[in-house]
Design an enzyme around this catalytic site. Structure first.
Site: not given
Ligand code: COA
Length: 329
Positions: A115, A254, A284
């Protein structure tokens, strides 16, 4: 060779027709529109058709950029494609793109830094122009991430989309390139990776059965890293350009997660109208996200001659970077 300035002479974009909404994911995954919007800011993404490869998207974006100029592909001296989803492990997607556009015997190569690809590409492409090596460089960020996304994994499926953005970098008396700050930390590649298909691990039947051909990500870890590095890289790029936060007209980040962008913007004291966000529409799109956002902002007439912009990105590697840019119309 003679040193010169560089400017962006034209920008183009392309997004595939098929749109996948949060409601579509509600049908196949244990998720909800509400969860996706609050946690990511995303509502839709564009998906390439089965027969569309990354080069097809890149070619369309490049044609759009060229159509905004009097140039033909033959007037471009070098082609760079930033992508984590090349058509093939080799040859480089850029070679395919250059030839399809009608450029004959021109240098063409890919940059693979996930990215952060557009930021690295902007630094490399601008440096080639400023050093007088080439008069014009076409830099294209293009991705078909839907093809390497596990549609059964709700933690990643909802995040990624496809698209392409192209910029034509051109020698100029005035210099748009004010500074660049790039970095990487490869100690934990597993935080964000496709684990097989390279020289480390083959894409054998067992690995494919386990779905290891798809993006794997430690979301929370990547989130923390992203906020920190967006802020740090922007700070350093500004410092290198002898500028302060208050001098910035636009931040073009980004587009990985609305909350990451908001957290960085808050620290950088950037009001919402100065932060360009189109994550709602595309999700993304990795190396394509920044040129897509730039292209839309230009078409909307938001960016004016003399505006100071920071382009900032992060991604697999882990990697990050920011480029400080003075817009020349
Ligand atoms: N729908 C519903 N629940 C979801 C889900 C979805 N699509 N994806 C994850 N969850 C759940 C998880 O399983 C977790 O459940 P649990 O508490 O029972 O274990 C809960 O939501 C919280 O998960 P968590 O990973 O802490 O959520 P978050 O607030 O961190 O959001 C992302 C998840 C992936 C959106 C976030 O971490 C993120 O954006 N990270 C960076 C990603 C990124 O930038 N990637 C590319 C880089 S170039």
């Amino acid at each position: 060779m003679s040193a010169t300035g560089v400017k962006i002479a034209a920008v183009g974009r392309y997004a595939p027709e098929r749109i996948v909404t949060n409601a579509d994911f509600e049908k196949t995954l244990e998720t909800s529109d509400e969860w996706i919007v609050t946690r990511t800011g995303m509502k839709r993404r564009h998906y390439a058709a089965p027969e569309q490869a990354t080069s097809d998207l890149a070619i369309a974006a490049a044609r759009d950029a060229l159509s905004r100029t009097n140039l033909t592909a033959q007037d471009i001296d070098c082609f760079i494609v930033a992508t984590a989803t090349p058509d093939y492990p080799f040859p480089a997607t850029a070679c395919i793109v250059a030839s399809a556009l009608g450029a004959i015997d021109k240098p063409a190569f890919d940059i693979e830094i996930a990215c952060s690809g557009f930021i690295y590409g902007l630094t490399v492409g601008s440096s080639l122009v400023r050093a007088g090596v080439y008069r014009r460089v076409m830099l294209i960020g293009a991705e078909t991430l839907s093809k390497i996304t596990n549609q059964k994994d709700r933690g990643t499926a909802i995040l990624f989309g496809d698209g392409a953005g192209a910029v034509i970098l051109e020698a100029s008396e005035t210099d748009s390139f004010l500074s660049s700050e790039l970095g990487s930390d490869g100690m934990k590649p597993e935080l964000l990776q496709v684990a097989i298909g390279g020289s480390r691990r083959a894409a054998d039947a067992a690995a494919l059965d386990a779905g290891e051909q798809f993006i794997r990500m430690e979301g929370r870890e990547v989130f923390k890293f992203a906020v920190t590095k967006m802020i740090d890289a922007t700070d350093v790029a500004l410092r290198k350009a002898n500028l302060e936060k208050g001098d910035l007209d636009f931040l073009i980040p980004h587009q990985a997660n609305r909350r990451i962008i908001d957290a960085a913007a808050k620290y950088l004291e950037m009001p919402p109208e100065k932060v360009l966000v189109n994550i709602e529409e595309y999700g993304n799109t990795s190396a394509a996200s920044i040129p897509l956002a730039l292209s839309e902002a230009l078409d909307a007439g938001r960016i004016k001659d003399g505006d100071t912009i920071v382009f900032v990105g992060f991604g697999g590697g882990l990697s990050w970077g920011a480029v400080c840019w003075k817009w020349v119309a």
